[in-house]
Design an enzyme around this catalytic site. Structure first.
Site, short mmCIF file in Angstrom:
data_model
loop_
_atom_site.label_atom_id
_atom_site.label_comp_id
_atom_site.label_asym_id
_atom_site.label_seq_id
_atom_site.Cartn_x
_atom_site.Cartn_y
_atom_site.Cartn_z
CB SER A 85 -0.84 -0.03 1.27
OG SER A 85 -1.40 1.24 1.51
CE LYS A 121 -1.41 -4.53 3.32
NZ LYS A 121 -1.67 -5.87 2.78
CE1 TYR A 158 -3.80 -2.80 5.63
CE2 TYR A 158 -3.42 -0.47 5.19
CZ TYR A 158 -3.64 -1.76 4.73
OH TYR A 158 -3.70 -2.00 3.37
P1 NAD Z 1 -10.87 -7.30 1.41
O1 NAD Z 1 -11.09 -7.25 2.86
O2 NAD Z 1 -12.03 -7.13 0.50
O3 NAD Z 1 -10.12 -8.64 1.00
C1 NAD Z 1 -9.21 -9.28 1.86
C2 NAD Z 1 -9.67 -10.74 1.99
O4 NAD Z 1 -8.77 -11.43 2.86
C3 NAD Z 1 -11.06 -10.86 2.59
O5 NAD Z 1 -11.86 -11.66 1.73
C4 NAD Z 1 -10.83 -11.55 3.94
O6 NAD Z 1 -11.91 -12.42 4.25
C5 NAD Z 1 -9.53 -12.29 3.69
N1 NAD Z 1 -8.71 -12.55 4.89
C6 NAD Z 1 -8.33 -11.66 5.84
N2 NAD Z 1 -7.57 -12.28 6.76
C7 NAD Z 1 -7.45 -13.57 6.38
C8 NAD Z 1 -6.80 -14.72 6.91
N3 NAD Z 1 -6.12 -14.67 8.05
N4 NAD Z 1 -6.89 -15.89 6.26
C9 NAD Z 1 -7.59 -15.99 5.09
N5 NAD Z 1 -8.25 -14.95 4.54
C10 NAD Z 1 -8.18 -13.76 5.18
O7 NAD Z 1 -9.74 -6.20 1.07
P2 NAD Z 1 -9.23 -5.66 -0.32
O8 NAD Z 1 -9.60 -4.24 -0.42
O9 NAD Z 1 -9.58 -6.61 -1.39
O10 NAD Z 1 -7.66 -5.70 -0.06
C11 NAD Z 1 -6.85 -6.77 -0.49
C12 NAD Z 1 -5.43 -6.50 -0.05
O11 NAD Z 1 -5.00 -5.26 -0.62
C13 NAD Z 1 -5.27 -6.37 1.46
O12 NAD Z 1 -4.06 -6.97 1.85
C14 NAD Z 1 -5.21 -4.87 1.66
O13 NAD Z 1 -4.47 -4.53 2.80
C15 NAD Z 1 -4.49 -4.42 0.40
N6 NAD Z 1 -4.77 -3.03 0.06
C16 NAD Z 1 -6.06 -2.61 -0.09
C17 NAD Z 1 -6.32 -1.29 -0.38
C18 NAD Z 1 -7.75 -0.79 -0.51
O14 NAD Z 1 -7.96 0.43 -0.46
N7 NAD Z 1 -8.73 -1.64 -0.71
C19 NAD Z 1 -5.26 -0.37 -0.53
C20 NAD Z 1 -3.96 -0.83 -0.38
C21 NAD Z 1 -3.72 -2.18 -0.09
#
Ligand code: NAD
Ligand code: UDP
Length: 333
Positions: free
Chosen positions: A124, A154, A150
């Site tokens: 991120s 990362k 958080y």
């Molecule tokens: P999201 O919450 O929709 O998807 C993450 C998924 O991981 C979920 O389906 C959740 O059920 C699953 N999960 C969490 N912990 C788990 C575990 N211990 N075991 C198995 N499954 C688990 O989030 P997203 O927006 O799709 O983000 C995906 C990734 O991208 C994340 O790592 C997030 O930190 C990163 N990210 C997201 C954003 C954003 O703005 N959406 C920005 C930067 C980085």
């Protein structure tokens, strides 16, 4: 390529699954469903014609994770699974370190044990912390003044991946630093559907549009920006997902880091106006106090991804808003 997607029923992971399948890859999904729903698998099938094999497994459960690697022969892992709510991470830091860092260590251990040497990781822009320039480049020193646990998970995971690659010259990792993903697949079948209260601007705009929340709270209009509201780099999630496919296909030994963003900043007030225009209805808003820890402005310099991967955004913020409205329509029925 046969690819394991952790967090593949989630918002970004499900879009990556669609783009990978469309590009001809075989996809299996692992998720503990703590922030997503199983019916996403059927939606992926509706879009692509293929329902990925699914493992309802928590990354923290090392034995269950090992059984997944035992059962399949993955060539690569795309690692999205993690908790991502900035505010919640301040309240529950240990849960975030255990889930995000602990879960990633289990995953990397399995990859090592089963000789899976290719990884793409969801990082991120938050790892940049506070910088002098709002235009972030991959060369900037990261990990300083990160505003939340958080964000620190990362930054820590990035370091762990660097160490693993150092220990194994065959290991291939691509770290993708996302800016602000918005929008959804143009079918409206998959999208952002967080359990509980959302954290980010677009899901709040959506809730105001559906009447679930009466008015959008704009967090401060006294920042040093053109209209006083904060500026971010919003990227359509389909462009983001395509970036993952290209990064995985072009992976080589060592660690590569890329910003995935549009390179263009948009203020909160501009987002409100654009959404009102695209939806044809005025989005009600009121300016409230600043949110703790918000930076006035940052956006990606995405030129490294364009130069080395041949990737750049193709869709606009308006496209993302149109697709969001389609997702709302689909999910009303
Ligand atoms: P999201 O919450 O929709 O998807 C993450 C998924 O991981 C979920 O389906 C959740 O059920 C699953 N999960 C969490 N912990 C788990 C575990 N211990 N075991 C198995 N499954 C688990 O989030 P997203 O927006 O799709 O983000 C995906 C990734 O991208 C994340 O790592 C997030 O930190 C990163 N990210 C997201 C954003 C954003 O703005 N959406 C920005 C930067 C980085
Ligand atoms: N924001 C806002 N109202 C909301 C949610 C967010 O004004 O209900 C603002 C927030 O202050 C920030 C921008 O929208 O300036 C983007 O916030 P988000 O949490 O989506 O992304 P981040 O700040 O983590 O990049």
């Amino acid at each position: 390529m046969k690819i394991l997607i952790t967090g593949g029923t989630g918002y970004i992971g499900s879009h990556a699954a669609v783009e990978l399948i469309t590009a001809g890859h075989e996809v299996e999904i692992l998720d503990n469903l703590c922030n997503s729903k199983r019916d996403v698998l059927g939606k992926i099938e509706e879009i692509t014609g293929v329902e990925p094999k699914f493992y309802d497994v928590d990354l923290r459960d090392a034995e269950a994770l090992e059984r997944v690697f035992e059962e399949s022969d993955f060539e690569a892992v795309m690692h999205f699974a993690g908790l991502k709510a900035v505010g919640e991470s301040v309240e529950k830091p240990l849960e975030y370190y255990e889930n995000n860092v602990g879960g990633t260590i289990n995953l990397l251990e399995c990859m090592e044990a089963y000789a899976v040497k290719k990884l793409v990781f969801s990082s991120s822009a938050t790892v940049y912390g506070v910088q002098e320039s709002p235009e972030y480049t991959e060369e900037m020193v990261t990990g300083l003044k990160i505003s939340s646990p958080y964000g620190r998970t990362k930054a820590m995971i990035e370091e762990i991946i660097q160490d693993v690659a150092q220990s194994d010259p065959e290991f291939e990792a691509t770290i993708l630093r996302y800016f602000n993903p918005i929008g959804n697949h143009s079918s409206g079948l998959i999208g952002e559907d967080p359990n509980g209260t959302p954290n980010n601007l677009m899901p709040f705009i959506t809730k105001v549009a559906t009447g679930e929340i009466p008015v959008l709270a704009v967090f401060g209009n006294d920042f040093a920006t053109s209209d006083g509201t904060c500026i971010r780099d919003y990227i359509h999630v389909v462009d983001l997902a395509k970036g993952h496919v290209i990064a995985m296909e072009q992976s080589t030994p060592g660690v590569k880091i890329y910003n995935l963003g549009s390179g263009k900043g948009t203020s909160v007030m501009e987002m409100v106006k654009l959404f009102s225009r695209v939806s044809g209805k005025n989005l009600p808003y009121k300016v409230v106090e600043r949110r703790a820890g918000d930076l006035a402005e940052f956006y990606a310099n995405p030129s490294k991804a364009e130069r080395e991967l041949g990737w750049k955004v193709e869709l606009t913020v308006e496209d993302a808003m149109r697709d969001t409205l389609k997702y709302l329509q689909e999910n009303e029925q």
